[in-house]
Design a protein around this motif. Sequence first.
Motif, short mmCIF file in Angstrom:
data_model
loop_
_atom_site.label_atom_id
_atom_site.label_comp_id
_atom_site.label_asym_id
_atom_site.label_seq_id
_atom_site.Cartn_x
_atom_site.Cartn_y
_atom_site.Cartn_z
N ARG A 208 0.84 -1.21 0.00
CA ARG A 208 0.00 0.00 0.00
C ARG A 208 0.87 1.26 0.00
O ARG A 208 0.60 2.22 -0.73
CB ARG A 208 -0.94 0.00 1.21
N ASP A 209 1.93 1.25 0.80
CA ASP A 209 2.83 2.40 0.84
C ASP A 209 3.53 2.59 -0.51
O ASP A 209 3.69 3.72 -0.98
CB ASP A 209 3.88 2.22 1.94
N LEU A 210 3.96 1.49 -1.12
CA LEU A 210 4.60 1.56 -2.44
C LEU A 210 3.63 2.12 -3.48
O LEU A 210 4.02 2.94 -4.32
CB LEU A 210 5.08 0.17 -2.87
N ALA A 211 2.39 1.66 -3.43
CA ALA A 211 1.38 2.12 -4.38
C ALA A 211 1.13 3.62 -4.21
O ALA A 211 1.08 4.38 -5.19
CB ALA A 211 0.09 1.34 -4.20
N GLU A 212 1.00 4.05 -2.96
CA GLU A 212 0.76 5.47 -2.71
C GLU A 212 1.93 6.32 -3.21
O GLU A 212 1.72 7.42 -3.73
CB GLU A 212 0.52 5.70 -1.22
N GLY A 213 3.13 5.82 -3.07
CA GLY A 213 4.30 6.54 -3.56
C GLY A 213 4.32 6.69 -5.07
O GLY A 213 4.99 7.58 -5.60
N ALA A 214 3.60 5.80 -5.75
CA ALA A 214 3.52 5.85 -7.22
C ALA A 214 2.24 6.53 -7.70
O ALA A 214 1.93 6.47 -8.89
CB ALA A 214 3.61 4.43 -7.79
N GLY A 215 1.50 7.14 -6.77
CA GLY A 215 0.27 7.83 -7.17
C GLY A 215 -0.91 6.90 -7.38
O GLY A 215 -1.85 7.23 -8.11
N LEU A 216 -0.87 5.74 -6.73
CA LEU A 216 -1.93 4.74 -6.88
C LEU A 216 -2.69 4.58 -5.57
O LEU A 216 -2.14 4.77 -4.48
CB LEU A 216 -1.33 3.38 -7.27
N THR A 217 -3.94 4.19 -5.68
CA THR A 217 -4.75 3.84 -4.52
C THR A 217 -5.02 2.35 -4.55
O THR A 217 -5.56 1.83 -5.53
CB THR A 217 -6.09 4.60 -4.54
N LEU A 218 -4.61 1.66 -3.50
CA LEU A 218 -4.79 0.21 -3.43
C LEU A 218 -6.20 -0.11 -2.93
O LEU A 218 -6.72 0.56 -2.05
CB LEU A 218 -3.76 -0.38 -2.47
N GLY A 219 -6.80 -1.14 -3.51
CA GLY A 219 -8.10 -1.61 -3.05
C GLY A 219 -7.96 -2.49 -1.82
O GLY A 219 -6.91 -2.52 -1.16
N GLN A 220 -9.02 -3.22 -1.51
CA GLN A 220 -9.01 -4.14 -0.37
C GLN A 220 -8.41 -5.48 -0.81
O GLN A 220 -8.97 -6.15 -1.67
CB GLN A 220 -10.43 -4.35 0.15
N PRO A 221 -7.27 -5.88 -0.23
CA PRO A 221 -6.66 -7.14 -0.66
C PRO A 221 -7.55 -8.35 -0.36
O PRO A 221 -8.30 -8.36 0.62
CB PRO A 221 -5.37 -7.21 0.17
#
Length: 249
Positions: A208-221
Amino acid sequence: MDNATASNTPSRATIDPKEAAHFGALAAEWWDPKGSSAMLHQLNPVRLGFIRAEIDRHFASDSRTLKPLAGKRALDAGCGAGLLCEPLARLGAAVTGVDAAAENVSAARAHAEAMGLPIDYKHGELGALGLSGYDLVCSLEVIEHVTDKALFIGQLADALADDGLMILSCPNRTPASRLLLVEAAERLGKVPRGTHDWHQFATPEELRDLAEGAGLTLGQPKGIAWSPTSGLHLSDDLSLNFIVTATKR
């Protein structure tokens, strides 16, 4: 340096040559359901069930129709010999598959040609290929094999259309995954020795942190679990493996 800039920097790479060599050596067996990729063949229907449900939700499509991805472009980053690319092509997508091992790309091309599927396979560093505008970007069981997770996620984000859907999956770094996915699976020959480095697994929080750093929003795993009665299946238990969506913010 932001991720968008980093992912376009030729001097930086995500491919680990040892990992590429390891998987390239298995190229001839990728499509053998009883060979070294047997677990992937068992995993593929589970992952596809998740993917089909999520493309229905995101694109307001109906995966029960013959070609729910018709008119859409799909990218599979870390495609191996095409075990996911081919089902995506059958769902109607114009598919590009990218892999670090030239042997895998050759095996993927040969199999796709035999199946009559027009899949565009490419070998090399994802960030150096200039790919962009994909409606669907998948990278399954790949993040744990790259040298720079943040850079790789940034490259995936660069390839994704602004309104596109990303699907990621990764083994979770837990005591259970160490016991079952590394110790037991490799010792019992379910996966080839040396396939997994438990320390490189990512937790859902880290992803989730990696995704946020790339401008992405992660869904519910969603977990991919195993039991003697059900085999591999989608579950709320994330302790072994998980699969999740991501979208651009």
